[in-house]
Design an enzyme around this catalytic site. Structure first.
Site, PDB file in Angstrom:
ATOM      1  N   GLY A   1      -5.632   7.235   7.302  1.00 19.79           N
ATOM      2  CA  GLY A   1      -5.347   6.202   6.330  1.00 19.79           C
ATOM      3  C   GLY A   1      -4.528   5.110   6.980  1.00 19.79           C
ATOM      4  O   GLY A   1      -3.856   5.353   7.984  1.00 19.79           O
TER       5      GLY A   1
ATOM      6  N   GLY B   1       2.681   5.056  -7.487  1.00 16.69           N
ATOM      7  CA  GLY B   1       1.980   3.947  -8.113  1.00 16.69           C
ATOM      8  C   GLY B   1       2.619   3.482  -9.411  1.00 16.69           C
ATOM      9  O   GLY B   1       2.459   2.335  -9.820  1.00 16.69           O
TER      10      GLY B   1
ATOM     11  N   LYS C   1      -8.519   3.013   1.389  1.00 17.43           N
ATOM     12  CA  LYS C   1      -7.711   2.850   2.595  1.00 17.43           C
ATOM     13  C   LYS C   1      -7.650   4.114   3.434  1.00 17.43           C
ATOM     14  O   LYS C   1      -6.887   4.203   4.381  1.00 17.43           O
ATOM     15  CB  LYS C   1      -6.298   2.422   2.203  1.00 17.43           C
ATOM     16  CG  LYS C   1      -6.278   1.135   1.386  1.00 17.43           C
ATOM     17  CD  LYS C   1      -4.909   0.885   0.814  1.00 17.43           C
ATOM     18  CE  LYS C   1      -4.952  -0.242  -0.191  1.00 17.43           C
ATOM     19  NZ  LYS C   1      -3.658  -0.402  -0.858  1.00 17.43           N
TER      20      LYS C   1
ATOM     21  N   SER D   1       4.588   0.390   1.408  1.00 26.64           N
ATOM     22  CA  SER D   1       5.720   0.046   0.547  1.00 26.64           C
ATOM     23  C   SER D   1       6.045   1.149  -0.444  1.00 26.64           C
ATOM     24  O   SER D   1       7.202   1.338  -0.801  1.00 26.64           O
ATOM     25  CB  SER D   1       5.443  -1.263  -0.189  1.00 26.64           C
ATOM     26  OG  SER D   1       4.245  -1.159  -0.924  1.00 26.64           O
TER      27      SER D   1
ATOM     28  N   THR E   1       0.840  -1.195   0.000  1.00 27.30           N
ATOM     29  CA  THR E   1       0.000   0.000   0.000  1.00 27.30           C
ATOM     30  C   THR E   1       0.872   1.242   0.000  1.00 27.30           C
ATOM     31  O   THR E   1       2.065   1.170   0.256  1.00 27.30           O
ATOM     32  CB  THR E   1      -0.957   0.022   1.205  1.00 27.30           C
ATOM     33  OG1 THR E   1      -2.044   0.875   0.908  1.00 27.30           O
ATOM     34  CG2 THR E   1      -0.290   0.477   2.472  1.00 27.30           C
TER      35      THR E   1
ATOM     36  N   CYS F   1       6.192   1.659  -7.523  1.00 20.78           N
ATOM     37  CA  CYS F   1       6.075   0.566  -6.547  1.00 20.78           C
ATOM     38  C   CYS F   1       5.150  -0.532  -7.077  1.00 20.78           C
ATOM     39  O   CYS F   1       3.988  -0.266  -7.402  1.00 20.78           O
ATOM     40  CB  CYS F   1       5.536   1.103  -5.224  1.00 20.78           C
ATOM     41  SG  CYS F   1       5.303  -0.169  -3.968  1.00 20.78           S
TER      42      CYS F   1
END
Length: 179
Positions: free
Chosen positions: A51, A162, A39, A130, A7, A165
């Protein structure tokens, strides 16, 4: 502080405004099982946003506990955060929860963990998960080099994370507290 995988959650504060966002990817091992999870959530009737990174059931338990602390210490997010961290660390059941939280209102923003951390960064940028380091780096650059709002910075920084990762995606949700 333990780094949770799968996430990316980012909080940015600028000029009295704050936004928290998260990607939508859920992974099980090395497989994507969902791409549109939410989230981040609004707490305390819109005054606090939060979050999570980590196990979903654990995070929901922590959201509930945190709302109890916010109700007990209204308009005092630092105290509510410290009280949650104390209970999280000392309670036999809660200390086994595997999650991290970011929580913010218009004045404060914290990262909270089960090992007792209650950290309020001095630059107003908080990231976990992450993809957190990627999002944090992008957000700091955007803060320094642009006049974008916190919401715009969160959106752009999470998009960058995004794209880098493998445990994050660009299906992003961004929330702001009520003023």
């Amino acid at each position: 502080m333990e780094q949770f995988h799968a996430t990316t959650i980012l909080c940015v504060r600028r000029d009295g405004l704050v936004a928290i966002g998260g990607d939508g990817q859920v992974t099980l091992g090395d497989t994507v099982v969902k791409s549109n999870a939410v989230k981040v959530r609004v707490l305390k009737g819109g005054k606090v946003i939060a979050g999570f990174a980590g196990a979903v059931a654990d995070a929901f338990t922590l959201f509930d506990k945190f709302e109890e602390k916010i109700d007990r210490f209204p308009d005092n997010l630092p105290r509510a955060a410290v009280e949650l961290a104390k209970e999280w660390r000392s309670d036999r059941v809660l200390r086994r929860l595997e999650a991290q939280l970011i929580a913010a209102d218009t004045k404060h923003g914290f990262v909270l963990s089960g090992s007792g951390e209650v950290i309020e960064p001095e630059d107003g940028v908080i990231a976990i998960g992450s993809g957190g380091p990627y999002a944090q780096s992008a957000a700091r650059a955007l803060l320094r080099e642009t006049k974008l709002s916190p919401k715009e910075i969160v959106q752009k920084a999470l998009t960058i994370a995004g794209e880098i990762c493998i445990f994050s995606n660009t299906n992003i949700t961004v929330l702001e507290p009520e003023q």
